[in-house]
Design a protein around this motif. Structure first.
Motif, PDB file in Angstrom:
ATOM      1  N   THR A 149      -2.265   7.533   8.373  1.00  0.00           N
ATOM      2  CA  THR A 149      -1.547   6.528   9.147  1.00  0.00           C
ATOM      3  C   THR A 149      -0.475   7.163  10.036  1.00  0.00           C
ATOM      4  O   THR A 149      -0.071   6.592  11.045  1.00  0.00           O
ATOM      5  CB  THR A 149      -0.963   5.466   8.184  1.00  0.00           C
ATOM      6  OG1 THR A 149      -2.033   5.003   7.364  1.00  0.00           O
ATOM      7  CG2 THR A 149      -0.357   4.289   8.919  1.00  0.00           C
TER       8      THR A 149
ATOM      9  N   ALA B  77      -4.363  -5.835   0.594  1.00  0.00           N
ATOM     10  CA  ALA B  77      -4.003  -4.896   1.662  1.00  0.00           C
ATOM     11  C   ALA B  77      -5.154  -3.948   1.972  1.00  0.00           C
ATOM     12  O   ALA B  77      -5.130  -3.227   2.964  1.00  0.00           O
ATOM     13  CB  ALA B  77      -2.774  -4.089   1.258  1.00  0.00           C
TER      14      ALA B  77
ATOM     15  N   GLY C 124       0.706  -6.852   9.565  1.00  0.00           N
ATOM     16  CA  GLY C 124       0.494  -6.415   8.177  1.00  0.00           C
ATOM     17  C   GLY C 124       1.345  -5.198   7.905  1.00  0.00           C
ATOM     18  O   GLY C 124       0.842  -4.125   7.583  1.00  0.00           O
ATOM     19  N   ALA C 125       2.647  -5.367   8.029  1.00  0.00           N
ATOM     20  CA  ALA C 125       3.554  -4.206   8.032  1.00  0.00           C
ATOM     21  C   ALA C 125       3.700  -3.547   6.667  1.00  0.00           C
ATOM     22  O   ALA C 125       4.055  -2.374   6.583  1.00  0.00           O
ATOM     23  CB  ALA C 125       4.922  -4.631   8.552  1.00  0.00           C
ATOM     24  N   GLY C 126       3.436  -4.274   5.586  1.00  0.00           N
ATOM     25  CA  GLY C 126       3.556  -3.677   4.244  1.00  0.00           C
ATOM     26  C   GLY C 126       4.946  -3.108   4.016  1.00  0.00           C
ATOM     27  O   GLY C 126       5.958  -3.787   4.234  1.00  0.00           O
TER      28      GLY C 126
ATOM     29  N   CYS D 185       6.204   1.192   6.965  1.00  0.00           N
ATOM     30  CA  CYS D 185       6.181   2.616   7.333  1.00  0.00           C
ATOM     31  C   CYS D 185       5.836   2.825   8.808  1.00  0.00           C
ATOM     32  O   CYS D 185       6.433   3.694   9.464  1.00  0.00           O
ATOM     33  CB  CYS D 185       5.249   3.402   6.419  1.00  0.00           C
ATOM     34  SG  CYS D 185       3.535   2.902   6.482  1.00  0.00           S
ATOM     35  N   ILE D 186       4.940   2.020   9.359  1.00  0.00           N
ATOM     36  CA  ILE D 186       4.568   2.203  10.767  1.00  0.00           C
ATOM     37  C   ILE D 186       5.691   1.691  11.673  1.00  0.00           C
ATOM     38  O   ILE D 186       6.195   2.419  12.536  1.00  0.00           O
ATOM     39  CB  ILE D 186       3.259   1.453  11.104  1.00  0.00           C
ATOM     40  CG1 ILE D 186       2.087   1.995  10.279  1.00  0.00           C
ATOM     41  CG2 ILE D 186       2.947   1.557  12.596  1.00  0.00           C
ATOM     42  CD1 ILE D 186       0.775   1.234  10.479  1.00  0.00           C
TER      43      ILE D 186
ATOM     44  N   ASN E 139      -2.471  -1.394  10.585  1.00  0.00           N
ATOM     45  CA  ASN E 139      -3.334  -0.702   9.638  1.00  0.00           C
ATOM     46  C   ASN E 139      -3.820  -1.799   8.702  1.00  0.00           C
ATOM     47  O   ASN E 139      -3.297  -1.975   7.613  1.00  0.00           O
ATOM     48  CB  ASN E 139      -2.538   0.368   8.872  1.00  0.00           C
ATOM     49  CG  ASN E 139      -3.365   1.003   7.780  1.00  0.00           C
ATOM     50  OD1 ASN E 139      -4.597   0.979   7.836  1.00  0.00           O
ATOM     51  ND2 ASN E 139      -2.711   1.567   6.772  1.00  0.00           N
ATOM     52  N   PRO E 140      -4.794  -2.571   9.158  1.00  0.00           N
ATOM     53  CA  PRO E 140      -5.185  -3.765   8.400  1.00  0.00           C
ATOM     54  C   PRO E 140      -6.102  -3.387   7.237  1.00  0.00           C
ATOM     55  O   PRO E 140      -6.575  -2.254   7.174  1.00  0.00           O
ATOM     56  CB  PRO E 140      -5.967  -4.568   9.438  1.00  0.00           C
ATOM     57  CG  PRO E 140      -6.585  -3.539  10.315  1.00  0.00           C
ATOM     58  CD  PRO E 140      -5.624  -2.378  10.344  1.00  0.00           C
ATOM     59  N   PRO E 141      -6.338  -4.311   6.326  1.00  0.00           N
ATOM     60  CA  PRO E 141      -7.353  -4.031   5.300  1.00  0.00           C
ATOM     61  C   PRO E 141      -8.689  -3.772   5.992  1.00  0.00           C
ATOM     62  O   PRO E 141      -9.060  -4.534   6.884  1.00  0.00           O
ATOM     63  CB  PRO E 141      -7.403  -5.316   4.468  1.00  0.00           C
ATOM     64  CG  PRO E 141      -6.575  -6.328   5.178  1.00  0.00           C
ATOM     65  CD  PRO E 141      -5.739  -5.623   6.186  1.00  0.00           C
TER      66      PRO E 141
ATOM     67  N   PRO F   6       1.895   4.417   1.599  1.00  0.00           N
ATOM     68  CA  PRO F   6       1.662   4.976   2.932  1.00  0.00           C
ATOM     69  C   PRO F   6       0.827   6.259   2.870  1.00  0.00           C
ATOM     70  O   PRO F   6       1.038   7.092   1.991  1.00  0.00           O
ATOM     71  CB  PRO F   6       3.079   5.274   3.436  1.00  0.00           C
ATOM     72  CG  PRO F   6       3.963   4.349   2.682  1.00  0.00           C
ATOM     73  CD  PRO F   6       3.326   4.204   1.330  1.00  0.00           C
TER      74      PRO F   6
ATOM     75  N   LEU G 245       0.844  -1.181   0.000  1.00  0.00           N
ATOM     76  CA  LEU G 245       0.000   0.000   0.000  1.00  0.00           C
ATOM     77  C   LEU G 245       0.887   1.241   0.000  1.00  0.00           C
ATOM     78  O   LEU G 245       1.945   1.240   0.613  1.00  0.00           O
ATOM     79  CB  LEU G 245      -0.799  -0.025   1.312  1.00  0.00           C
ATOM     80  CG  LEU G 245      -2.243   0.411   1.293  1.00  0.00           C
ATOM     81  CD1 LEU G 245      -3.059  -0.445   0.353  1.00  0.00           C
ATOM     82  CD2 LEU G 245      -2.811   0.296   2.703  1.00  0.00           C
TER      83      LEU G 245
END
Ligand code: GLN
Length: 277
Positions: A95, A206, A117-119, A122-123, A182-184, A91, A89
């Motif tokens: 978020t 995502a 779900g770190a993708g 960024c978090i 930050n889940p779907p 960012p 995703l």
């Protein structure tokens, strides 16, 4: 052709769209010019033919609706440039509110943090850059994990941010003082309403949780108490209108709802819950 001619030509091609900033950024990046350089050189003749080709190729992608972040392979988040690819995703500024809240609650103290779900990371990475935490960054998608690892290396956080392949929770081990995600949270119907740039370019897994949109939130909340230390916190990004359902999930899981932060549009966006001590 002058740089200003190229800029004007590109603007005409996307008449009506709000893309002038994106075009400016694309020109700067395609010719490796800084912003101030671009404005100084605006009325000079372009001699970089390769740059022109690069710019035209990228402009075509932009006009087809592709997010600028994927074209540049980079997106700024919480003051840092993260590598991105279509596997993760892009960012979002909302978020950043979750990161801000997490940092406020951590109060500069050491803690074990889990990011589900770190993708792009960024978090997890933003938190680790500003607090002495150890983060487990869980991600189920293989191509997303590669982007995550690239970012961990980019920010030299190999010691404190640990990527891990997996879906909802890592195998039970030591508990976490904080879980973030930050889940779907879109439903399939929501995705159909989403802008083209989201619908056709960002990874659906995502974004979409299921028929209702709250499925992933519900599963994370149900599993959180087992993974949280006493007094540990759960911070979740949620979608518009999901506050009520999410409050109910928290109650069912025996977690205390602490607050809900609104985003810049006034939408309830980040929910904070705590496990009893
Ligand atoms: N944690 C990442 C982000 O906030 C990815 C979230 C996701 O893929 N749902 O951008």
């Amino acid at each position: 052709m002058l740089y200003s001619d190229l800029f004007a030509w590109a603007l005409r091609r996307c008449a009506g769209n709000e893309l002038p900033t994106a075009i400016e950024v694309l020109i700067e990046d395609s010719f490796s010019l800084s912003r101030s350089r671009f404005w100084i050189q605006k009325n000079q003749v372009i001699r970089d033919a390769k740059g022109v080709r690069r710019f035209r190729r990228r402009l075509r992608r932009l006009l087809a609706g592709e997010p600028l972040a994927y074209i540049l392979r980079e997106k700024e988040f919480f003051g840092h440039a993260f590598a991105v690819s279509p596997a993760v995703l892009v960012p979002r500024p909302e978020t950043e509110l979750l990161v801000e809240k997490a940092l406020e609650l951590l109060g500069g103290k050491a803690a074990r943090v889990l990011d589900i779900g770190a993708g792009s990371g960024c978090i997890a990475i933003s938190i680790a850059l500003h607090a002495p935490v150890a983060v487990t960054a869980l991600e189920k998608s293989r191509p997303a994990l590669r982007v995550l690892k690239r970012n961990i290396e980019r920010f030299k956080l190999l010691e404190r941010v640990h990527p891990q392949a997996g879906d909802l929770f890592p195998p039970a081990g030591e508990p976490y003082e904080m879980i973030v995600a930050n889940p779907p949270y879109l439903s399939r119907g929501d995705l159909r309403q989403a802008p083209r740039s989201v619908r056709f370019f960002e990874p659906a897994e995502a974004l979409v949780a299921g028929a209702k949109g709250t499925e992933a939130l519900e599963r994370i909340i149900a599993g959180a108490p087992r993974q949280l230390a006493p007094g540990g916190r759960l911070l979740l990004e949620i979608g518009q209108g999901q506050r009520r359902s999410v409050s109910a999930f928290l109650k069912a899981a025996g977690l205390r709802e602490v607050e809900c932060v609104r985003d810049y549009a006034g939408i309830e966006r980040v929910i904070v819950a705590q496990k009893d001590r």
